[in-house]
Design a protein around this motif. Structure first.
Motif, PDB file in Angstrom:
ATOM      1  N   LYS A   1      54.895  13.393  83.856  1.00 24.16           N
ATOM      2  CA  LYS A   1      55.785  13.990  82.878  1.00 24.16           C
ATOM      3  C   LYS A   1      56.853  14.761  83.653  1.00 24.16           C
ATOM      4  N   LEU A   2      58.113  14.406  83.398  1.00 15.67           N
ATOM      5  CA  LEU A   2      59.200  15.070  84.093  1.00 15.67           C
ATOM      6  C   LEU A   2      59.487  16.428  83.455  1.00 15.67           C
ATOM      7  N   ILE A   3      59.812  17.360  84.300  1.00  8.82           N
ATOM      8  CA  ILE A   3      60.217  18.643  83.753  1.00  8.82           C
ATOM      9  C   ILE A   3      61.618  18.487  83.160  1.00  8.82           C
ATOM     10  N   LEU A   4      61.947  19.326  82.223  1.00  6.11           N
ATOM     11  CA  LEU A   4      63.200  19.214  81.493  1.00  6.11           C
ATOM     12  C   LEU A   4      64.412  19.211  82.425  1.00  6.11           C
ATOM     13  N   GLU A   5      64.398  20.045  83.430  1.00  7.46           N
ATOM     14  CA  GLU A   5      65.518  20.119  84.373  1.00  7.46           C
ATOM     15  C   GLU A   5      65.732  18.776  85.069  1.00  7.46           C
TER      16      GLU A   5
ATOM     17  N   CYS B   1      72.128  12.887  83.380  1.00  6.23           N
ATOM     18  CA  CYS B   1      73.510  13.098  83.820  1.00  6.23           C
ATOM     19  C   CYS B   1      73.937  12.024  84.818  1.00  6.23           C
ATOM     20  N   GLU B   2      73.040  11.696  85.724  1.00 12.26           N
ATOM     21  CA  GLU B   2      73.352  10.657  86.712  1.00 12.26           C
ATOM     22  C   GLU B   2      73.546   9.301  86.027  1.00 12.26           C
ATOM     23  N   LEU B   3      72.678   8.966  85.099  1.00 10.44           N
ATOM     24  CA  LEU B   3      72.835   7.715  84.350  1.00 10.44           C
ATOM     25  C   LEU B   3      74.151   7.699  83.576  1.00 10.44           C
TER      26      LEU B   3
ATOM     27  N   ASP C   1      78.712   5.209  82.593  1.00 11.37           N
ATOM     28  CA  ASP C   1      79.804   5.619  81.710  1.00 11.37           C
ATOM     29  C   ASP C   1      79.329   5.797  80.261  1.00 11.37           C
ATOM     30  N   ILE C   2      78.247   6.496  80.112  1.00 10.91           N
ATOM     31  CA  ILE C   2      77.709   6.771  78.788  1.00 10.91           C
ATOM     32  C   ILE C   2      78.338   8.074  78.310  1.00 10.91           C
TER      33      ILE C   2
END
Length: 52
Positions: A4-8, A15-17, A22-23
């Protein structure tokens, strides 16, 4: 193994995606325009050739 990834970290990945793909809106290409020119949502040339 699932993690499970932490929110940060989740926000960093998102953001990287967004930058790479270009989303800019909730829905992504082809529903909204994007600046990338190397994407094809569907290949209409292929579809038209298949009809012949």
């Amino acid at each position: 193994m699932r993690q499970k990834l932490i929110l940060e970290r989740t926000n960093e990945i998102r953001c990287e995606l967004n930058k790479v793909w270009d989303i800019t809106k909730q829905y992504w290409y082809p529903l909204f325009e994007c600046t990338r020119e190397d994407l094809i949502s569907f290949d209409s040339n292929y579809i038209m050739k298949s009809k012949k």
